[in-house]
Design a protein around this motif. Sequence first.
Motif, mmCIF file in Angstrom:
data_model
loop_
_atom_site.group_PDB
_atom_site.id
_atom_site.type_symbol
_atom_site.label_atom_id
_atom_site.label_comp_id
_atom_site.label_asym_id
_atom_site.label_seq_id
_atom_site.Cartn_x
_atom_site.Cartn_y
_atom_site.Cartn_z
ATOM 1 N N GLY A 1 31.571 33.665 -12.495
ATOM 2 C CA GLY A 1 30.402 32.805 -12.464
ATOM 3 C C GLY A 1 30.570 31.620 -11.531
ATOM 4 N N GLU A 2 29.824 30.563 -11.801
ATOM 5 C CA GLU A 2 29.843 29.374 -10.959
ATOM 6 C C GLU A 2 30.033 28.125 -11.806
ATOM 7 O OE1 GLU A 2 26.605 28.990 -8.194
ATOM 8 O OE2 GLU A 2 26.232 31.143 -8.236
ATOM 9 N N VAL A 3 30.665 27.128 -11.228
ATOM 10 C CA VAL A 3 30.796 25.813 -11.875
ATOM 11 C C VAL A 3 30.448 24.744 -10.851
ATOM 12 C CG1 VAL A 3 32.500 26.474 -13.624
ATOM 13 C CG2 VAL A 3 33.288 25.824 -11.347
ATOM 14 N N TYR A 4 29.875 23.667 -11.319
ATOM 15 C CA TYR A 4 29.541 22.573 -10.411
ATOM 16 C C TYR A 4 29.403 21.283 -11.210
ATOM 17 C CZ TYR A 4 25.008 24.495 -11.885
ATOM 18 O OH TYR A 4 23.970 25.013 -12.617
ATOM 19 N N TYR B 1 29.509 21.688 -15.200
ATOM 20 C CA TYR B 1 28.587 22.651 -15.810
ATOM 21 C C TYR B 1 28.948 24.053 -15.332
ATOM 22 C CZ TYR B 1 24.123 24.370 -17.657
ATOM 23 O OH TYR B 1 23.158 25.027 -18.370
ATOM 24 N N GLY B 2 28.886 25.021 -16.226
ATOM 25 C CA GLY B 2 29.253 26.385 -15.872
ATOM 26 C C GLY B 2 28.155 27.391 -16.155
ATOM 27 N N GLU B 3 28.027 28.378 -15.293
ATOM 28 C CA GLU B 3 27.151 29.530 -15.501
ATOM 29 C C GLU B 3 28.033 30.768 -15.449
ATOM 30 O OE1 GLU B 3 24.095 29.462 -12.562
ATOM 31 O OE2 GLU B 3 23.057 27.739 -13.459
ATOM 32 N N PHE B 4 28.335 31.343 -16.621
ATOM 33 C CA PHE B 4 29.297 32.436 -16.713
ATOM 34 C C PHE B 4 28.595 33.785 -16.725
ATOM 35 C CE2 PHE B 4 31.620 28.998 -19.188
ATOM 36 C CZ PHE B 4 32.329 28.578 -18.077
ATOM 37 N N LYS B 5 29.144 34.718 -15.955
ATOM 38 C CA LYS B 5 28.547 36.039 -15.803
ATOM 39 C C LYS B 5 29.270 37.114 -16.605
ATOM 40 C CE LYS B 5 27.061 35.076 -11.048
ATOM 41 N NZ LYS B 5 27.156 35.524 -9.638
ATOM 42 N N LYS B 6 30.498 36.854 -16.987
ATOM 43 C CA LYS B 6 31.270 37.869 -17.706
ATOM 44 C C LYS B 6 32.362 37.199 -18.521
ATOM 45 C CE LYS B 6 34.337 40.294 -15.501
ATOM 46 N NZ LYS B 6 35.008 41.227 -14.584
ATOM 47 N N GLU B 7 32.896 37.964 -19.459
ATOM 48 C CA GLU B 7 33.982 37.467 -20.293
ATOM 49 C C GLU B 7 35.322 37.738 -19.626
ATOM 50 O OE1 GLU B 7 33.442 38.137 -24.694
ATOM 51 O OE2 GLU B 7 31.917 39.497 -23.921
#
Length: 289
Positions: A238-241, A252-258
């Motif tokens: 995912g992405e963090v910013y 802040y994080g947007e996670f796409k998978k475990e």
Amino acid sequence: MSKIKKCFGDLDITWKKLIISAIVAGVYTGIMAMLPVVRDTSFHDIAMTFEWWVLFGIIIIVNSKSAKEAALKCVVFFLISQPLVYLVQVPFNADGFGIFRFYPGWFKWTLLTIPMGYIGYHMKKDKWWGLFILGPMLLFVGFHYEGFLSTALSFFPNHILSAVFCVVTMIIYPLCIFENKKIRITGLAISIVIILVMTIVAFGNGKDFYNTTIMSSGNEGIEFDDSYTVYLTDEEYGEVYITYEYGTYNIYGEFKKEGETELVLESPDGTKTEFRLIIEKYSYDLILQ
């Protein structure tokens, strides 16, 4: 298919076999509910959702010799198996017997198996109206399929086996319960329509990313602002910013998978602070390294 069809009408489910099966199902489910390694996987779903229990109920119903027997065997099976799910966990749960606070909901479903078993038995008469009995069960499993598929699309391969299981059983039910060819084909068509609709819904919902604030400036004595950069060593997670809200800088994080990766916070002078980041379906652990 002939061996599978035997399970839907040609099994001799004696009371002894029923009780043993209920004990095995309850103990197995209790174990799956506790094992950390299967959490958020298809193996854990039997402790949380209904698709397997629908299968167990239908097999009991169609192998009964009367509507009364179907109702009695269904309720006995669930009266034994469901409490066992919790009883198995008591020695290993911090709440002890307090874990039974989750049982009342399942007990209500257990009571409902009496009319469901009695009515469900009439599917054996191989009449058109049998589809009106099976139809709600197909739709019920269909909603489970949509939920599993939606989760699998976001956190593949989690729950994909449960999604496949739902599809397989929805196809098997009309083909194995009914003998009349036209009823079987119609039932299969109903299942296929439900599967297609639920598939469209799941894909239409898009991926359900897990979004959260990971940490704020000042936590654990670590200060940062928008002059810092933050990133994951493996971007597939995912992405963090860095964001600024209510007077505080946050990561802040947007996670796409475990899975597990590293989060790196880098200051303007190149100093790096590294964290071990363990991402789960709707939670995470951030460990300073």
